[in-house]
Design a protein around this motif. Structure first.
Motif, short mmCIF file in Angstrom:
data_model
loop_
_atom_site.label_atom_id
_atom_site.label_comp_id
_atom_site.label_asym_id
_atom_site.label_seq_id
_atom_site.Cartn_x
_atom_site.Cartn_y
_atom_site.Cartn_z
N ARG A 50 0.72 -1.05 -0.19
CA ARG A 50 -0.45 0.04 -0.45
C ARG A 50 0.88 1.44 -0.31
NH1 ARG A 50 -5.20 -0.54 1.65
NH2 ARG A 50 -5.24 0.78 0.58
N VAL A 51 0.95 2.30 -0.47
CA VAL A 51 1.22 3.63 -0.69
C VAL A 51 0.56 4.68 -0.45
CG1 VAL A 51 2.14 2.33 -3.40
CG2 VAL A 51 -0.21 4.17 -3.34
N LEU A 52 1.43 5.83 -0.18
CA LEU A 52 0.90 6.79 0.08
C LEU A 52 0.41 7.12 2.01
CD1 LEU A 52 -0.49 8.68 -3.11
CD2 LEU A 52 1.62 8.84 -1.77
N ARG A 53 1.63 5.91 2.36
CA ARG A 53 1.37 5.73 4.34
C ARG A 53 2.07 6.55 4.45
NH1 ARG A 53 -1.44 0.16 5.21
NH2 ARG A 53 -3.53 0.39 3.97
N ASP A 54 1.58 7.69 5.87
CA ASP A 54 3.24 8.26 6.59
C ASP A 54 3.82 6.81 7.26
OD1 ASP A 54 4.84 8.82 8.01
OD2 ASP A 54 3.23 9.94 9.25
N VAL A 55 4.87 6.19 6.88
CA VAL A 55 5.57 5.88 7.32
C VAL A 55 7.10 6.15 8.40
CG1 VAL A 55 5.04 3.54 5.81
CG2 VAL A 55 6.92 4.56 5.12
N SER A 56 7.16 7.64 8.40
CA SER A 56 8.08 8.19 8.68
C SER A 56 8.57 7.45 10.63
CB SER A 56 7.87 9.27 9.28
OG SER A 56 7.13 9.88 9.59
N CYS A 57 7.82 7.16 11.11
CA CYS A 57 7.39 6.40 12.19
C CYS A 57 7.52 4.81 12.48
CB CYS A 57 7.18 7.12 13.61
SG CYS A 57 7.82 8.53 13.46
N ARG A 58 8.56 3.63 12.33
CA ARG A 58 7.71 2.61 12.74
C ARG A 58 8.63 1.36 13.98
NH1 ARG A 58 10.14 3.62 7.85
NH2 ARG A 58 11.97 2.38 8.17
N ASP A 59 7.78 0.90 14.07
CA ASP A 59 8.59 -0.17 15.10
C ASP A 59 8.63 -1.88 14.70
OD1 ASP A 59 8.57 -1.01 17.94
OD2 ASP A 59 6.43 -0.86 18.56
N VAL A 60 9.68 -1.98 15.11
CA VAL A 60 9.25 -3.57 14.33
C VAL A 60 9.82 -5.01 15.35
CG1 VAL A 60 10.69 -3.33 12.41
CG2 VAL A 60 12.14 -3.65 14.56
N PHE A 336 13.50 -6.69 6.92
CA PHE A 336 12.43 -6.62 7.42
C PHE A 336 11.43 -4.97 7.38
CE2 PHE A 336 9.50 -6.72 11.21
CZ PHE A 336 8.40 -7.00 9.84
N ASN A 337 13.10 -4.64 8.13
CA ASN A 337 11.59 -2.43 8.40
C ASN A 337 12.14 -1.78 7.58
OD1 ASN A 337 11.80 -0.31 9.59
ND2 ASN A 337 13.54 0.32 10.11
N HIS A 338 12.92 -2.14 6.24
CA HIS A 338 12.36 -2.18 4.53
C HIS A 338 11.44 -1.98 4.10
CE1 HIS A 338 15.13 1.12 1.78
NE2 HIS A 338 14.70 -0.37 0.84
N ALA A 339 11.15 -3.56 4.02
CA ALA A 339 9.89 -3.77 3.90
C ALA A 339 8.58 -3.60 3.97
CB ALA A 339 9.67 -5.66 4.17
N LEU A 340 9.37 -2.82 5.49
CA LEU A 340 7.52 -2.47 6.16
C LEU A 340 7.08 -0.99 5.31
CD1 LEU A 340 5.60 -3.61 8.95
CD2 LEU A 340 7.29 -2.07 10.33
N ALA A 341 8.26 -0.34 5.21
CA ALA A 341 7.69 0.64 4.44
C ALA A 341 7.37 1.25 3.83
CB ALA A 341 9.05 1.60 5.15
N LEU A 342 7.87 0.21 2.88
CA LEU A 342 7.63 -0.05 1.55
C LEU A 342 6.06 -0.82 1.15
CD1 LEU A 342 10.68 -0.64 -0.41
CD2 LEU A 342 9.78 1.39 -0.01
N ALA A 343 6.16 -1.41 1.89
CA ALA A 343 4.33 -1.76 1.81
C ALA A 343 3.36 -0.72 2.50
CB ALA A 343 4.17 -3.48 2.78
N GLY A 344 4.08 0.03 3.27
CA GLY A 344 2.97 0.84 3.63
C GLY A 344 2.66 1.31 4.69
N CYS A 345 3.46 0.26 6.46
CA CYS A 345 3.36 -0.23 7.94
C CYS A 345 4.45 0.47 8.26
CB CYS A 345 3.01 -2.31 7.60
SG CYS A 345 2.01 -3.42 6.13
#
Length: 365
Positions: A50-60, A336-345
């Motif tokens: 999914r795209v155009l989601r704010d993924v600037s702060c992520r927690d794995v 994994f963190n990168h995949a999370l961002a690029l998937a919109g999570c």
């Protein structure tokens, strides 16, 4: 050359490990169909970002059996790690602790429960268990694991006998003479000796493991410990339901790294039906075939709450000991963190089942 991905570590490890040890770690059962399937099955899954989601702060981070871990990737039990590095399981356990995740010690380890506990006191440690013909042997291991501060038991349920691993037969595999199975003191249980007929590890298992084990032994094991019990090696919903009914804290979907029944499905193939069957009653984990961060994403999307690495940790250990294992886990975490961002999570809870589909969905186009 810098080591940029797990494949680089694997190739480097292949160049430094003795043949006897390398073949033991990397081989599968039979013609190694299931071993290859573990990777192929992941490659047949497509990600739907999914795209155009704010993924600037992520927690794995996530929680496993009530304990917080910094990533949803732990270390699976792998036997005889001092063949890969002099510090063996102690180094791997320290690496898991440094990364804030779970380390699982094999019964067939070359560092004892007590050695690992002393070397990695702050690591979240689980103990993998086989049931021996002499139940006192198994019961004593359970008691020692409890005393040493291990937080769960991982019962391997898919190994009444070991699979036929042709590489070990060809090599007449034995444990190097300067090493022993450190959880034991009796010579019949400490040594994996060379045999004229084939693999020493298979002879060890055939002589000492109980081929008559049944679900009654799961009941017995639960009766002698208060530690949570993980059942490792389940590939069907039917068995997962029986395990959940018996009070298993978790089901670990696994085909033993493709080392047992050749032709068995890849764990990622079996995962969805097991999650549907018991995912609301106990935790569900996966090991087998995980090689990069996108594999972790796929497994979590299909319902796993945690994945475990076996061989990847060994490759890191062989290359640079504790640091090598830390580096491998860091790579997987970064991917994994990168995949999370690029998937919109932004966190694991954002990963939804519809983000992963089988390749056949696109082959119809």
């Amino acid at each position: 050359m810098s080591l940029a991905c797990l494949r680089d570590y694997e190739l480097r490890a292949h160049s430094v490990l003795p043949k006897n040890a390398l073949d033991y770690y990397k081989s599968g059962a039979g013609e190694e169909f299931s071993l290859q399937l573990n990777r192929d099955a992941f490659n047949r899954l497509r990600l739907q970002p999914r795209v155009l989601r704010d993924v600037s702060c992520r927690d794995v981070s996530t929680t496993v059996l009530g304990c917080r871990v910094t990533l949803p990737v732990g270390i699976a039990p792998t036997a005889m790690q001092r063949m890969a590095h002099p510090e063996g399981e102690c180094a791997t356990a320290r690496a898991a602790g440094a990364m804030g995740t779970v380390f699982t010690l094999s019964t067939l380890s070359t560092s004892s429960l007590e050695q690992v506990a002393a070397a990695a006191p702050d690591t979240l440690k689980w103990f993998q268990l086989y049931i021996y013909k002499d139940r006192k042997v198994t019961q004593q291991l359970v008691q020692r694991a409890e005393k040493a501060g291990f937080k769960a038991l991982v019962l391997t349920v898919d190994a009444p006998v070991f699979g036929i691993r042709n590489a070990d037969v060809r090599n007449k595999f034995s444990l190097p003479p300067h090493l022993a199975l450190a959880n034991f003191t009796d010579s019949t249980t400490t040594h994996v000796n060379q045999t004229e007929s084939g693999s020493g590890i298979n002879e060890y298992v055939n002589n000492l493991f109980d081929q008559s084990i049944s679900w009654e032994d799961v009941k017995w094991l639960k009766s002698i410990t208060r530690l949570p019990l993980v059942l490792k090696g389940i590939l069907t919903a039917e068995d997962a339901i029986i395990g959940a009914n018996m009070g298993a804290a978790a089901i670990q979907v696994s085909n033993h790294g493709g080392r047992q029944l050749d032709g068995a499905p890849a764990p990622i193939e079996a995962l969805p039906e097991i999650v549907r069957a018991v995912g609301d009653r106990c935790e569900v984990y996966l090991d087998g075939g995980v090689r990069q961060g996108t594999d972790v994403f796929k497994a979590l999307a299909l319902g796993a709450s945690m994945v475990f690495l076996g061989r990847p940790a060994i490759w890191g250990l062989a290359v640079e000991g504790e640091k090598g294992v830390v580096d491998v886990l860091t790579l997987i975490k970064r991917e994994f963190n990168h995949a999370l961002a690029l998937a919109g999570c932004t966190c694991i809870a954002d990963i939804k089942p519809n983000m992963v589909v089988h390749e056949s969905r696109y082959s119809r186009l």
